[in-house]
Design a protein around this motif. Structure first.
Motif, short mmCIF file in Angstrom:
data_model
loop_
_atom_site.label_atom_id
_atom_site.label_comp_id
_atom_site.label_asym_id
_atom_site.label_seq_id
_atom_site.Cartn_x
_atom_site.Cartn_y
_atom_site.Cartn_z
N VAL A 34 0.85 -1.20 0.00
CA VAL A 34 0.00 0.00 0.00
C VAL A 34 0.88 1.25 0.00
O VAL A 34 0.61 2.22 -0.72
CB VAL A 34 -0.97 0.01 1.21
CG1 VAL A 34 -1.69 1.35 1.32
CG2 VAL A 34 -1.97 -1.13 1.11
N LEU A 74 -5.45 5.84 0.89
CA LEU A 74 -4.52 4.72 0.97
C LEU A 74 -3.78 4.70 2.30
O LEU A 74 -3.45 3.62 2.82
CB LEU A 74 -3.55 4.73 -0.20
CG LEU A 74 -4.14 4.24 -1.52
CD1 LEU A 74 -3.19 4.52 -2.67
CD2 LEU A 74 -4.50 2.77 -1.45
N VAL A 77 -6.13 2.92 4.43
CA VAL A 77 -6.13 1.49 4.07
C VAL A 77 -4.92 0.81 4.69
O VAL A 77 -5.02 -0.27 5.30
CB VAL A 77 -6.16 1.30 2.53
CG1 VAL A 77 -5.84 -0.13 2.14
CG2 VAL A 77 -7.51 1.72 1.97
N CYS A 133 -1.46 -1.93 -7.54
CA CYS A 133 -2.71 -2.08 -6.78
C CYS A 133 -3.19 -3.53 -6.81
O CYS A 133 -3.60 -4.08 -5.78
CB CYS A 133 -3.76 -1.14 -7.35
SG CYS A 133 -5.27 -1.03 -6.35
N THR A 136 -1.10 -5.58 -4.57
CA THR A 136 -1.47 -5.29 -3.18
C THR A 136 -2.72 -6.07 -2.79
O THR A 136 -2.80 -6.61 -1.68
CB THR A 136 -1.68 -3.77 -3.00
OG1 THR A 136 -0.49 -3.09 -3.43
CG2 THR A 136 -1.98 -3.41 -1.57
N GLU A 137 -3.67 -6.14 -3.70
CA GLU A 137 -4.87 -6.96 -3.46
C GLU A 137 -4.48 -8.41 -3.18
O GLU A 137 -5.00 -9.03 -2.25
CB GLU A 137 -5.77 -6.98 -4.70
CG GLU A 137 -6.66 -5.80 -4.90
CD GLU A 137 -7.56 -6.03 -6.11
OE1 GLU A 137 -8.64 -6.63 -5.93
OE2 GLU A 137 -7.16 -5.64 -7.23
N TYR A 159 -11.90 -1.84 -1.32
CA TYR A 159 -11.40 -0.54 -1.76
C TYR A 159 -10.32 -0.73 -2.83
O TYR A 159 -10.35 -0.08 -3.89
CB TYR A 159 -10.83 0.26 -0.57
CG TYR A 159 -10.26 1.59 -1.00
CD1 TYR A 159 -11.07 2.72 -1.05
CD2 TYR A 159 -8.93 1.72 -1.38
CE1 TYR A 159 -10.56 3.94 -1.47
CE2 TYR A 159 -8.42 2.93 -1.79
CZ TYR A 159 -9.24 4.03 -1.85
OH TYR A 159 -8.74 5.25 -2.27
N LEU A 160 -9.36 -1.60 -2.58
CA LEU A 160 -8.28 -1.84 -3.53
C LEU A 160 -8.81 -2.38 -4.86
O LEU A 160 -8.31 -2.01 -5.93
CB LEU A 160 -7.24 -2.78 -2.94
CG LEU A 160 -6.43 -2.20 -1.78
CD1 LEU A 160 -5.64 -3.30 -1.08
CD2 LEU A 160 -5.50 -1.09 -2.26
N SER A 164 -8.25 -0.33 -8.39
CA SER A 164 -7.57 -0.85 -9.59
C SER A 164 -8.44 -0.65 -10.83
O SER A 164 -7.92 -0.33 -11.91
CB SER A 164 -7.16 -2.31 -9.41
OG SER A 164 -8.28 -3.14 -9.24
#
Length: 185
Positions: A34, A74, A77, A133, A136-137, A159-160, A164
């Motif tokens: 993130v 972010l 997050v 992104c 990161t997911e 959110y992620l 994306s």
């Protein structure tokens, strides 16, 4: 006060609650990604601000506030991922991303094929942000699986996922603003 503490020299770090974990812990990997994503979006923001191909009014009134808002979100997050007890839902932020996706996507030609991540420097950087992104997911999914947590109920993951999607349509919008077409496969 010195910036260095030497506490991480052995390969461990502290979570916000003081728990010591390995620097390659799934939680640290996820919030580290993130952090990287936030930095990549910062570079995208700088490119958008400097790109003479993007109309000046759009650079200042649209991209800068949007990207700065995303960077702030972010940070939240990352904090939610760093704190295992966090129950942040990000409902309002997710709805805002969905509205942005619809707004930007509706103004672009419909895609019926894959496209290459080419075009203006800002568009290409937006695609880099999208891939970071997505990674990161994946890191967050690994963390949730390790903790046997329900991914459906995780606001950071949702959110992620929306972010994306937004980054993909923004990359197309940036090319359109620069007078460039999608490079279709």
């Amino acid at each position: 006060m010195s910036l260095y503490t030497r506490k991480g020299d052995s390969g461990n770090t502290s979570l916000p609650d003081g728990t010591r974990v390995s620097k390659d812990n799934a939680r640290v990997e996820a919030y580290g990604d993130v952090d990287e994503l936030t930095s990549q979006i910062s570079f995208l923001n700088a490119l958008c601000s400097a790109d003479g191909n993007i109309p000046a009014c759009r650079r200042a009134s649209y991209y800068k506030p949007l990207l700065e808002r995303i960077m702030r979100e972010l940070f939240a997050v990352g904090a939610a991922i760093a704190c295992p007890e966090s129950e942040t839902t990000f409902c309002a932020e997710i709805k805002a991303l969905e509205a942005e996706i619809d707004s930007v996507g509706d103004s672009l030609p419909q895609l019926k094929c894959f496209i290459l991540p080419t075009g203006s420097p800002a568009s290409c950087q937006c695609q880099v942000c999208r891939t970071v992104c997505r990674r990161t997911e994946r890191r967050l999914v690994t963390l949730l699986r390790e903790e046997q947590a329900d991914p459906q109920g995780n606001g950071a993951l949702q959110y992620l996922n929306r972010l994306s999607d937004l980054l993909f349509v923004l990359s197309r919008r940036l090319n359109a603003d620069a007078g460039l077409s999608d490079t279709k496969l």
